[in-house]
Design an enzyme around this catalytic site. Structure first.
Site, PDB file in Angstrom:
ATOM      1  N   HIS A   1      -5.601  -3.603  -2.388  1.00  0.00           N
ATOM      2  CA  HIS A   1      -5.286  -2.694  -3.497  1.00  0.00           C
ATOM      3  C   HIS A   1      -5.188  -3.393  -4.858  1.00  0.00           C
ATOM      4  O   HIS A   1      -4.872  -2.746  -5.855  1.00  0.00           O
ATOM      5  CB  HIS A   1      -3.979  -1.955  -3.198  1.00  0.00           C
ATOM      6  CG  HIS A   1      -4.053  -1.142  -1.945  1.00  0.00           C
ATOM      7  ND1 HIS A   1      -4.580   0.126  -1.916  1.00  0.00           N
ATOM      8  CD2 HIS A   1      -3.710  -1.442  -0.666  1.00  0.00           C
ATOM      9  CE1 HIS A   1      -4.545   0.588  -0.672  1.00  0.00           C
ATOM     10  NE2 HIS A   1      -4.019  -0.348   0.100  1.00  0.00           N
TER      11      HIS A   1
ATOM     12  N   LYS B   1     -11.691   0.394  -1.249  1.00  0.00           N
ATOM     13  CA  LYS B   1     -10.886   0.884  -2.379  1.00  0.00           C
ATOM     14  C   LYS B   1     -11.745   0.797  -3.652  1.00  0.00           C
ATOM     15  O   LYS B   1     -12.701   1.514  -3.783  1.00  0.00           O
ATOM     16  CB  LYS B   1      -9.596   0.067  -2.497  1.00  0.00           C
ATOM     17  CG  LYS B   1      -8.512   0.499  -1.525  1.00  0.00           C
ATOM     18  CD  LYS B   1      -8.643   0.006  -0.150  1.00  0.00           C
ATOM     19  CE  LYS B   1      -7.596   0.587   0.761  1.00  0.00           C
ATOM     20  NZ  LYS B   1      -7.812   0.345   2.157  1.00  0.00           N
TER      21      LYS B   1
ATOM     22  N   SER C   1       0.794  -1.230   0.000  1.00  0.00           N
ATOM     23  CA  SER C   1       0.000   0.000   0.000  1.00  0.00           C
ATOM     24  C   SER C   1       0.825   1.278   0.000  1.00  0.00           C
ATOM     25  O   SER C   1       0.306   2.343  -0.311  1.00  0.00           O
ATOM     26  CB  SER C   1      -0.960  -0.003   1.184  1.00  0.00           C
ATOM     27  OG  SER C   1      -0.249  -0.152   2.390  1.00  0.00           O
TER      28      SER C   1
HETATM   29  N1  PMP Z   1      -5.214  -4.067   4.144  1.00  0.00           N
HETATM   30  C1  PMP Z   1      -4.595  -3.149   3.385  1.00  0.00           C
HETATM   31  C2  PMP Z   1      -3.462  -3.568   2.505  1.00  0.00           C
HETATM   32  C3  PMP Z   1      -5.020  -1.810   3.422  1.00  0.00           C
HETATM   33  O1  PMP Z   1      -4.400  -0.897   2.674  1.00  0.00           O
HETATM   34  C4  PMP Z   1      -6.114  -1.458   4.260  1.00  0.00           C
HETATM   35  C5  PMP Z   1      -6.670  -0.043   4.307  1.00  0.00           C
HETATM   36  N2  PMP Z   1      -5.834   0.979   4.068  1.00  0.00           N
HETATM   37  C6  PMP Z   1      -6.701  -2.443   5.043  1.00  0.00           C
HETATM   38  C7  PMP Z   1      -6.231  -3.733   4.958  1.00  0.00           C
HETATM   39  C8  PMP Z   1      -7.839  -2.115   5.974  1.00  0.00           C
HETATM   40  O2  PMP Z   1      -9.005  -1.941   5.258  1.00  0.00           O
HETATM   41  P1  PMP Z   1     -10.228  -1.033   5.706  1.00  0.00           P
HETATM   42  O3  PMP Z   1      -9.894   0.380   5.380  1.00  0.00           O
HETATM   43  O4  PMP Z   1     -11.353  -1.557   4.892  1.00  0.00           O
HETATM   44  O5  PMP Z   1     -10.444  -1.240   7.159  1.00  0.00           O
END
Ligand code: PMP
Length: 408
Positions: free
Chosen positions: A225, A256, A197
């Protein structure tokens, strides 16, 4: 708030007050704020599209994970509105007890089909999926192995588990093999991000899978992602590598490409059934609201029926990858719509992002511990709905700010 708490005069306030850290933090924060470079919690006054409104001003948004631009798609919005009309705004309880609606179960069936797995389980946030899945599967006799750049929710899922936690160097297969060898004979789960990310690179999944087979470990991919972005039909990183049969668990978020909030885990039905009965972040938390569930379902239909969105996203991505490189920026190992511009120093990154804001660009900043110390970056991310004109303006602004701050 007054930093003094009422207590016995003989006590040392620093050692006895759990709030002391807050008062110290306030001082650090005030320093950044007084410099006018505090880049967090900026208020947006509009829907999250390629342009947003901030302080009444139109800005180009390159800080959103709305990769396919679906949060504003008429069919997604209509589905959410219709769900509210039928089911109201909330479920007032957990899936386990009173909070399971027919649309939760329908979405699970749709997600299982989408990921080409036997079963799926719908959670209220993506963060909770990683907390619940890892902590329920990894008991005291198990080992969980993660990439050092895996998402914070994976790290916290490991912390909540009673098992042994091992971390290998980012996307470094030799280091992964070293740990797999070290833990030979033990029950193991390897958890990786599909697309990382912050770095915007893709996991070396064929190598991870081959090593896991060799050493008898299960594999879970967090594809927050990757879904909607990668793969021939937008099914994500696992489809991109055609490894559906070799990856045991696929995790996804709705926050996303899926234009909503929530998350899921997909895999074999016995494993999903176990998680359903043992994941505390699932059982003891209210189920996702009807509008969110309906929005995800509509977004999946669009991913399947409008491949041109993904094509446009990749056109935009390739333009920006090339554009940043030509300007002389360090974009590390980026290869997806997440493109970091690495500047190194934290304060420089804060300044960079605020100067971009003056140029009408909304970008995010990532400093340690989100990235390694000394590797502060401007996190940029692209949408199918950005136009060439938006993207040219972004490159122009980066050129101007990059030169002014001596980054290029
Ligand atoms: N896993 C990854 C790789 C993420 O980037 C994120 C959110 N930024 C999450 C899990 C958590 O997801 P959520 O925002 O739906 O709680």
């Amino acid at each position: 708030m007054d930093s003094k708490v009422v207590q016995n005069e003989s006590m040392d306030i620093r050692k006895t007050d759990p709030f002391e850290k807050c008062f110290k933090f306030k001082e650090q924060l005030q320093k950044i704020q007084s410099m006018g470079i505090y880049p967090y919690f900026r208020m947006i006054e509009s829907a999250q599209g390629p342009e947003v409104i901030m302080n009444g001003r139109k800005m180009i948004m390159i800080g959103s994970n709305n990769y396919l631009g679906l949060t504003n798609h008429p069919k997604v919005k209509e589905a959410a509105i219709n769900a509210i009309k039928k089911y109201g705004t909330g479920c007032a309880g957990s899936r386990f007890l009173n909070g399971t609606l027919d649309i939760h179960v329908e979405l699970e069936e749709k997600l299982a089909k989408f990921t080409r797995k036997e079963a799926a389980l719908v959670f209220t946030t993506g963060f909770q999926v990683n907390l619940g899945v890892i902590s329920s599967l990894i008991g005291k006799d198990d080992v969980v192995i993660i990439d050092k750049m895996d998402h914070a929710s994976i790290v916290d899922g490991c912390r909540l588990s009673f098992g042994e936690v091992k971390r290998y160097k980012h996307n470094d297969m030799e280091d992964l093999e070293r740990i797999l060898k070290e833990t030979e004979g033990k029950s193991k789960l390897v958890v990786v991000d599909g697309v990382f990310s912050m770095e915007g690179d893709i996991v070396k999944l064929p190598e991870v899978v081959a090593l896991c087979k060799k050493y008898g470990a299960r594999v879970m991919v967090d594809d927050a992602h990757g879904i909607g972005v990668l793969g021939k039909t937008g099914r994500g990183t696992v489809e991109h590598f055609e490894l559906e049969k070799d990856v045991d668990l696929i995790m996804g978020t709705y926050s996303k490409s899926l234009a909503s909030i929530g998350g899921f885990i997909a895999g074999d039905k016995d494993v999903i059934n176990y998680i359903k009965h043992f994941a505390r972040a699932f059982i003891f938390s209210a189920s996702p609201p009807p509008a969110s569930v309906a929005a995800v379902s509509a977004a999946i239909d669009i991913i399947e029926n409008e491949p041109e969105r993904r094509e446009q996203l990749w056109k935009n991505t390739n333009k920006m990858l090339k554009g940043f490189k030509e300007l002389g920026f360090d974009i590390g190992v980026a290869e997806t719509p997440i493109i970091p511009v690495i500047v190194g120093d934290d304060e420089l990154a804060f300044k960079f992002v605020m100067m971009l804001q003056q140029e009408g660009i909304f970008a995010n900043v990532a400093v340690s511990p989100a990235v390694p110390p000394g590797k502060a970056l401007i996190r940029t991310s692209y949408m199918a709905t950005h136009t060439d004109e938006h993207l040219d303006k972004v490159l122009e602004a980066f050129h101007k700010v990059g030169k002014a701050l001596g980054v290029i």
